[in-house]
Write a protein that holds these residues in place. Sequence first.
Motif, short mmCIF file in Angstrom:
data_model
loop_
_atom_site.label_atom_id
_atom_site.label_comp_id
_atom_site.label_asym_id
_atom_site.label_seq_id
_atom_site.Cartn_x
_atom_site.Cartn_y
_atom_site.Cartn_z
N UNK A 24 0.86 -1.18 0.00
CA UNK A 24 0.00 0.00 0.00
C UNK A 24 0.89 1.23 0.00
N UNK A 25 0.72 2.10 -0.98
CA UNK A 25 1.42 3.37 -1.02
C UNK A 25 0.44 4.44 -0.54
N UNK A 26 0.78 5.05 0.59
CA UNK A 26 -0.04 6.08 1.21
C UNK A 26 0.36 7.45 0.68
N UNK A 70 9.55 7.12 -3.77
CA UNK A 70 10.24 7.41 -5.03
C UNK A 70 10.08 8.90 -5.33
N UNK A 71 11.11 9.71 -5.05
CA UNK A 71 11.00 11.15 -5.28
C UNK A 71 10.81 11.52 -6.75
N UNK A 72 11.35 10.70 -7.65
CA UNK A 72 11.22 10.97 -9.08
C UNK A 72 11.01 9.64 -9.81
N UNK A 73 9.82 9.05 -9.68
CA UNK A 73 9.60 7.74 -10.28
C UNK A 73 9.65 7.77 -11.81
N UNK A 84 4.23 7.05 0.02
CA UNK A 84 5.19 6.28 0.80
C UNK A 84 4.64 4.88 1.04
N UNK A 85 5.55 3.93 1.21
CA UNK A 85 5.19 2.55 1.54
C UNK A 85 6.04 2.10 2.73
#
Length: 94
Positions: A24-26, A70-73, A84-85
């Motif tokens: 889960x990416x919050x 990931x600041x720059x996916x 965030x995960x």
Amino acid sequence: MPKAVWNDVVVAESDDTVLVEGNHYFPRAALRDDLIRESDTHTVCPWKGTASYYTLAHDGRTSPDAVWYYPDPKPEAEMVRDRVAFWKDVRVVD
């Protein structure tokens, strides 16, 4: 509503998570700033890009690099931008 829980403390909570590879990416805004410390750790995912990490800290306890983002996916992973995960000793519960 999904919650990220560490040592009985809610670290993040949101009904707007994105599920990617079982994680889960919050939204970054859901993460409690008072519990995180910057980390120098970075890893590379072939399709998402370079990940950065936070360490959790509370009541004298720490969980190094338990939060990643990931600041720059890469373009194909745009769905994780500003999210965030969690792993290690952080549980995500509904």
